[in-house]
Write a protein that holds these residues in place. Sequence first.
Motif, PDB file in Angstrom:
ATOM      1  N   GLY A  10     -61.342 -34.167  68.296  1.00 36.32           N
ATOM      2  CA  GLY A  10     -60.300 -33.190  68.535  1.00 36.32           C
ATOM      3  C   GLY A  10     -60.439 -32.547  69.896  1.00 36.32           C
ATOM      4  N   LEU A  11     -59.756 -31.410  70.048  1.00 38.77           N
ATOM      5  CA  LEU A  11     -59.765 -30.660  71.300  1.00 38.77           C
ATOM      6  C   LEU A  11     -60.695 -29.455  71.148  1.00 38.77           C
ATOM      7  N   VAL A  12     -61.579 -29.280  72.112  1.00 37.08           N
ATOM      8  CA  VAL A  12     -62.531 -28.181  72.056  1.00 37.08           C
ATOM      9  C   VAL A  12     -62.724 -27.646  73.471  1.00 37.08           C
ATOM     10  N   PRO A  13     -62.916 -26.337  73.647  1.00 37.77           N
ATOM     11  CA  PRO A  13     -63.142 -25.801  74.998  1.00 37.77           C
ATOM     12  C   PRO A  13     -64.549 -26.118  75.479  1.00 37.77           C
ATOM     13  N   PRO A  14     -64.757 -26.094  76.788  1.00 35.78           N
ATOM     14  CA  PRO A  14     -66.110 -26.304  77.325  1.00 35.78           C
ATOM     15  C   PRO A  14     -67.100 -25.335  76.693  1.00 35.78           C
ATOM     16  N   GLY A  15     -68.265 -25.865  76.358  1.00 39.29           N
ATOM     17  CA  GLY A  15     -69.282 -25.079  75.669  1.00 39.29           C
ATOM     18  C   GLY A  15     -69.181 -25.114  74.166  1.00 39.29           C
ATOM     19  N   GLY A  16     -68.109 -25.692  73.657  1.00 38.81           N
ATOM     20  CA  GLY A  16     -67.910 -25.754  72.214  1.00 38.81           C
ATOM     21  C   GLY A  16     -68.659 -26.895  71.551  1.00 38.81           C
ATOM     22  N   ALA A  33     -78.777 -50.326  61.566  1.00 39.89           N
ATOM     23  CA  ALA A  33     -78.880 -49.302  62.592  1.00 39.89           C
ATOM     24  C   ALA A  33     -77.476 -49.007  63.101  1.00 39.89           C
ATOM     25  N   ILE A  34     -77.243 -47.757  63.461  1.00 34.92           N
ATOM     26  CA  ILE A  34     -75.912 -47.328  63.889  1.00 34.92           C
ATOM     27  C   ILE A  34     -75.995 -46.711  65.283  1.00 34.92           C
ATOM     28  N   GLY A  35     -75.051 -47.041  66.113  1.00 40.38           N
ATOM     29  CA  GLY A  35     -74.974 -46.468  67.448  1.00 40.38           C
ATOM     30  C   GLY A  35     -73.648 -45.774  67.678  1.00 40.38           C
ATOM     31  N   TRP A  36     -73.652 -44.866  68.645  1.00 37.16           N
ATOM     32  CA  TRP A  36     -72.414 -44.219  69.088  1.00 37.16           C
ATOM     33  C   TRP A  36     -72.179 -44.574  70.550  1.00 37.16           C
ATOM     34  N   PHE A  37     -70.907 -44.787  70.866  1.00 33.73           N
ATOM     35  CA  PHE A  37     -70.502 -45.174  72.204  1.00 33.73           C
ATOM     36  C   PHE A  37     -69.285 -44.357  72.600  1.00 33.73           C
ATOM     37  N   ARG A  38     -68.978 -44.348  73.887  1.00 32.12           N
ATOM     38  CA  ARG A  38     -67.773 -43.663  74.325  1.00 32.12           C
ATOM     39  C   ARG A  38     -67.167 -44.416  75.498  1.00 32.12           C
ATOM     40  N   GLN A  39     -65.861 -44.199  75.640  1.00 31.31           N
ATOM     41  CA  GLN A  39     -65.139 -44.951  76.656  1.00 31.31           C
ATOM     42  C   GLN A  39     -63.964 -44.124  77.161  1.00 31.31           C
ATOM     43  N   ALA A  40     -63.854 -44.026  78.476  1.00 26.89           N
ATOM     44  CA  ALA A  40     -62.711 -43.387  79.107  1.00 26.89           C
ATOM     45  C   ALA A  40     -61.729 -44.472  79.529  1.00 26.89           C
ATOM     46  N   PRO A  41     -60.449 -44.131  79.656  1.00 23.69           N
ATOM     47  CA  PRO A  41     -59.455 -45.120  80.064  1.00 23.69           C
ATOM     48  C   PRO A  41     -59.845 -45.784  81.379  1.00 23.69           C
ATOM     49  N   GLY A  42     -59.799 -47.104  81.401  1.00 23.71           N
ATOM     50  CA  GLY A  42     -60.099 -47.841  82.619  1.00 23.71           C
ATOM     51  C   GLY A  42     -61.570 -47.988  82.934  1.00 23.71           C
ATOM     52  N   GLU A  89     -66.702 -33.599  81.022  1.00 25.19           N
ATOM     53  CA  GLU A  89     -67.042 -35.011  81.229  1.00 25.19           C
ATOM     54  C   GLU A  89     -67.423 -35.735  79.936  1.00 25.19           C
ATOM     55  N   ASP A  90     -67.526 -34.991  78.824  1.00 27.94           N
ATOM     56  CA  ASP A  90     -67.729 -35.634  77.528  1.00 27.94           C
ATOM     57  C   ASP A  90     -66.411 -36.119  76.926  1.00 27.94           C
ATOM     58  N   THR A  91     -65.313 -35.832  77.566  1.00 27.60           N
ATOM     59  CA  THR A  91     -64.005 -36.279  77.082  1.00 27.60           C
ATOM     60  C   THR A  91     -63.929 -37.792  77.118  1.00 27.60           C
ATOM     61  N   ASP A  92     -63.737 -38.394  75.945  1.00 30.37           N
ATOM     62  CA  ASP A  92     -63.727 -39.847  75.826  1.00 30.37           C
ATOM     63  C   ASP A  92     -63.229 -40.224  74.434  1.00 30.37           C
ATOM     64  N   GLN A 121     -60.842 -39.685  69.283  1.00 30.97           N
ATOM     65  CA  GLN A 121     -60.732 -39.008  70.576  1.00 30.97           C
ATOM     66  C   GLN A 121     -61.416 -37.644  70.557  1.00 30.97           C
ATOM     67  N   VAL A 122     -62.198 -37.398  71.587  1.00 33.10           N
ATOM     68  CA  VAL A 122     -62.790 -36.084  71.842  1.00 33.10           C
ATOM     69  C   VAL A 122     -62.295 -35.610  73.204  1.00 33.10           C
ATOM     70  N   THR A 123     -61.696 -34.428  73.234  1.00 32.87           N
ATOM     71  CA  THR A 123     -61.193 -33.858  74.476  1.00 32.87           C
ATOM     72  C   THR A 123     -61.808 -32.479  74.674  1.00 32.87           C
ATOM     73  N   VAL A 124     -62.470 -32.309  75.821  1.00 26.96           N
ATOM     74  CA  VAL A 124     -63.102 -31.028  76.137  1.00 26.96           C
ATOM     75  C   VAL A 124     -62.339 -30.413  77.307  1.00 26.96           C
ATOM     76  N   SER A 125     -61.603 -29.364  77.009  1.00 23.14           N
ATOM     77  CA  SER A 125     -60.734 -28.762  78.016  1.00 23.14           C
ATOM     78  C   SER A 125     -60.408 -27.334  77.629  1.00 23.14           C
ATOM     79  N   SER A 126     -60.233 -26.491  78.639  1.00 18.54           N
ATOM     80  CA  SER A 126     -59.814 -25.121  78.382  1.00 18.54           C
ATOM     81  C   SER A 126     -58.292 -25.013  78.455  1.00 18.54           C
TER      82      SER A 126
END
Length: 126
Positions: A10-16, A33-42, A89-92, A121-126
């Motif tokens: 979801g959407l969360v402010p910086p520091g959240g 075993a389980i892993g987590w990954f992230r990807q930004a567009p492009g 920068e964690d937005t991905d 989707q994780v979005t970190v924004s104020s």
Amino acid sequence: QLQLVESGGGLVPPGGSLRLSCAASGGTFDHHAIGWFRQAPGEEREGVSCISNSDGSTYYEDAVKGRFTLSRDNAKNTVYLQMNSLKPEDTDLYYCAGLKPGVVITTTLVYDYDYWGQGNQVTVSS
């Protein structure tokens, strides 16, 4: 065959904080075993963290070390990624993935993983 579904983004402010869940079905969960990954567009998909199938040991990439915590509940067939002190920068798009059953290695390399969720989707924004 293991099937994985992510939730909790979801959407969360910086520091959240957010907690992502990865729910598994169709396999013997505690064998994977389980892993987590992230990807930004492009950009290429990158590893974040992983948790073993043997002793629950965890590994974190430097970018998230000290802020993210990975855990698993084998009774619920679920892995949790607790994300604190989030930064823009964690937005991905975040994916969980599973290794083949019985494979005991510590890896956050994309090509090592065989089973993938659809992403959340994780979005970190104020």
